[in-house]
Design an enzyme around this catalytic site. Sequence first.
Site, short mmCIF file in Angstrom:
data_model
loop_
_atom_site.label_atom_id
_atom_site.label_comp_id
_atom_site.label_asym_id
_atom_site.label_seq_id
_atom_site.Cartn_x
_atom_site.Cartn_y
_atom_site.Cartn_z
N SER A 16 0.70 -1.29 -0.13
CA SER A 16 -0.12 0.13 -0.02
C SER A 16 0.85 1.18 0.06
O SER A 16 1.69 1.47 -0.89
CB SER A 16 -1.11 -0.05 1.33
OG SER A 16 -1.85 0.96 1.14
N HIS A 53 -2.56 -1.31 -4.64
CA HIS A 53 -4.16 -1.39 -4.81
C HIS A 53 -4.61 0.19 -4.51
O HIS A 53 -3.77 1.36 -4.19
CB HIS A 53 -4.84 -2.16 -3.80
CG HIS A 53 -4.41 -1.75 -2.32
ND1 HIS A 53 -4.93 -0.69 -1.80
CD2 HIS A 53 -3.68 -2.37 -1.38
CE1 HIS A 53 -4.69 -0.57 -0.59
NE2 HIS A 53 -3.65 -1.31 -0.26
#
Length: 233
Positions: free
Chosen positions: A114, A137
Amino acid sequence: MPNEDELTGQETTLQTIKQLGQTEVPDDNVLPFHCLTIIGQIEGHVVLPPRNKTTKYEHVIPQLVAIEQNPKIKGLLVVLNTVGGDIEAGLAIAEMLKSMNTPTVSLVLGGGHSIGAPIAVAADYSIISETATMTIHPIRLTGLVIGVPQTYEYLDKMQDRVIRFIVQHSRVSKDSLREMMFRTGELVRDVGTVLVGEEAVQVGLINEVGGVGVAINRLSQLVAQREQSKGGQ
């Protein structure tokens, strides 16, 4: 019996371990390289539960300032094993790293997921271990979200900030990064892409596969280049 200076030193060490999770502070570092760890979840404006292993950005930022000002510290090794966390706090750390004159190398061990990705690419040179993973993501919010247009506009802008930073400081293209972020089918009930070791290098996100030995060698090279350029001025 320990004297007063020794007791004071022991208290300082214990306080450093408790607050920062490290036994050496930048001010007293006798080694040419300082190691900064980004582990667990990156904590920002909201305090996480005590059971969570966290990296608090209000602890990291002053360390980076102290490292930058300390002439004894020739290089900085940033070791990451993080699941991600607060977007603004992670970007703040990444932007601080990128603005430093001190040579920096990042080493992803275990995971750099992330918002850990911008921190990894913020270094002058990035390395990932053979079995480490990075998850790319879209930005998510946890908990209740007010469903108004302003909320989605804010998320879009934050997403653009993350994408722009990663693209500017790595070899991955914007189209490729967005495709990996919004890819479906790889993650259960989710979108995104998991990159393992060499895969992160192949897509252009990370510079090289290696471990701590490779990281120290690369950092030594960066420091030597900086010293050479300073000497030539």
